[in-house]
Design an enzyme around this catalytic site. Sequence first.
Site, mmCIF file in Angstrom:
data_model
loop_
_atom_site.group_PDB
_atom_site.id
_atom_site.type_symbol
_atom_site.label_atom_id
_atom_site.label_comp_id
_atom_site.label_asym_id
_atom_site.label_seq_id
_atom_site.Cartn_x
_atom_site.Cartn_y
_atom_site.Cartn_z
ATOM 1 C CE LYS A 16 -2.189 -1.290 3.652
ATOM 2 N NZ LYS A 16 -1.685 -2.628 3.811
ATOM 3 C CD GLN A 224 -3.167 -2.139 10.456
ATOM 4 O OE1 GLN A 224 -3.979 -1.479 10.612
ATOM 5 N NE2 GLN A 224 -1.837 -1.680 11.072
ATOM 6 C CB THR A 300 6.184 -2.621 11.898
ATOM 7 O OG1 THR A 300 5.352 -1.702 11.035
ATOM 8 C CG2 THR A 300 5.929 -2.044 13.484
HETATM 9 P P1 IMP Z 1 -1.480 -5.451 16.375
HETATM 10 O O1 IMP Z 1 -2.121 -4.492 15.199
HETATM 11 O O2 IMP Z 1 -0.295 -4.955 16.735
HETATM 12 O O3 IMP Z 1 -2.423 -5.705 17.660
HETATM 13 O O4 IMP Z 1 -1.612 -6.977 15.795
HETATM 14 C C1 IMP Z 1 -2.544 -7.653 15.602
HETATM 15 C C2 IMP Z 1 -2.375 -8.657 14.307
HETATM 16 O O5 IMP Z 1 -2.409 -7.575 13.234
HETATM 17 C C3 IMP Z 1 -1.087 -9.271 14.268
HETATM 18 O O6 IMP Z 1 -1.172 -10.536 13.388
HETATM 19 C C4 IMP Z 1 -0.086 -8.371 13.473
HETATM 20 O O7 IMP Z 1 1.153 -9.148 12.824
HETATM 21 C C5 IMP Z 1 -1.105 -7.931 12.424
HETATM 22 N N1 IMP Z 1 -0.720 -6.658 11.853
HETATM 23 C C6 IMP Z 1 -0.797 -5.126 12.530
HETATM 24 N N2 IMP Z 1 -0.339 -4.334 11.728
HETATM 25 C C7 IMP Z 1 0.134 -4.959 10.552
HETATM 26 C C8 IMP Z 1 0.552 -4.438 9.233
HETATM 27 O O8 IMP Z 1 0.839 -3.210 9.028
HETATM 28 N N3 IMP Z 1 0.826 -5.471 8.289
HETATM 29 C C9 IMP Z 1 0.485 -6.817 8.643
HETATM 30 N N4 IMP Z 1 0.232 -7.100 9.783
HETATM 31 C C10 IMP Z 1 -0.206 -6.248 10.620
#
Ligand code: IMP
Length: 430
Positions: A16, A224, A300
């Site tokens: 993206k 995401q 990240t």
């Molecule tokens: P959180 O957003 O840190 O709470 O993570 C929740 C889930 O979303 C986990 O599986 C992360 O690896 C995934 N995730 C969060 N942000 C990203 C992103 O920008 N790209 C891919 N996966 C993400």
Amino acid sequence: MTCVVIVGTQWGDEGKGKLVDFLTEGADLVARYQGGNNAGHTVKFEDQSFILHLIPSGILRNKMSVIGNGTVVDPEALLQEFEGLQTVDISVEKYLKISETAHLIMPYHRVFDKLREQAQGDNKIGTTGRGIGPAYTDKVARSGIRFTDLKNPAHLRNRLETLIPEKNCLMKYFFQSPVQFSVDQIVEEYRGYYEQFKSFLCDSSLLINQAIDNNQNVLFEGAQGTFLDVDHGTYPFVTSSNTMAGGVCAGCGVGPSKIDKVIGIVKAYTTRVGSGPFPTELLDDMGGFLRKEGSEFGATTGRPRRCGWFDAVLVRQAVRLNGLTSLAITKLDVLDKLETIKMAVGYQSADGKTHTELPPIYEEGMTPIYEEHSGWQCPTKDITEYDDLPKALIDYLNRMSELVGAPVSIISVGPKREETIVSDPDQIWA
Ligand code: IMP
């Protein structure tokens, strides 16, 4: 005037950042509507690579960039991003605005994110550890702190004096941790942030709607992907916000009737970081090949991404959930060397039943039903015209488009801005 939303159609990391950067050329304002510094949007330009986590990628093109009310902001992480942008001479003072009602990630959110993950053992979500889930939890529980709450020290202290005893009780008795949070320390730290950010704060809904009323082109940058959406994703292995296009309305204060186009970013194969279902995951050498060729490591956290074949069932669902008007296909060049390429068109469960939609609770043992396609086996990186693309690649794209039910408007054959082919300009800015 056109309002365009960009969303990821898989589990994030579809590319993206690059596409937003590319489309920003035609935009006047770019806004983020959800998520926080869990995102990592990689943009390559002038032989430089830049990763933005929270600030909309539009800022790299000196366009007005807005962090909307639906995001969660870690002030410390935001200051680090400011420093990074200084090195490339981008003026945040001139081009960045932040919603005064965006919620803040507090020190206890980061701590709880990590402790909750540890406590879940094998059932952990695999979060980024940035405090995103706990910050959204507090927002919905009406226990959040917003930028606007930092303005008046007495008000901030009052809010924290009600909230912190509960957090400290959890730390001591549930997590059995010696760490305790201090109201005084947090008031001091966050009042300091207020002084640093106050000139950026605004009513972002008003700002964005004024841009729309003034016939400007507005780009909404999703973070995401669709299947990490808290309502429609592979729950509980999701993030804590509405990642899908509908999230724009609540997360930026913009009515649905204002949105003209929704472009879904689709990786030519599939990846996922963190735990959760992934029907087309490849645990063999082919998975390793995709990871290596596609440099599939988290922007990240640096974690290796799980890799698999393209899943048309998933992306067809994303077309429906987001009302996608067209698709931008990324990372096709990663498949350049392959003799054959597979695409999932359905799944079969252990009892032999065929599924044409991903069920809300994924059954272990579901195997993908694949279609096999011939690869193009030639480099595509330097191709700039649609008509010069190899026939096998065009066939692959056409089949993808037919299966998921949306036209292709953009094809990306490399990470740089110029490695992009627009096949249907009418599907982008009107
Ligand atoms: P959180 O957003 O840190 O709470 O993570 C929740 C889930 O979303 C986990 O599986 C992360 O690896 C995934 N995730 C969060 N942000 C990203 C992103 O920008 N790209 C891919 N996966 C993400």
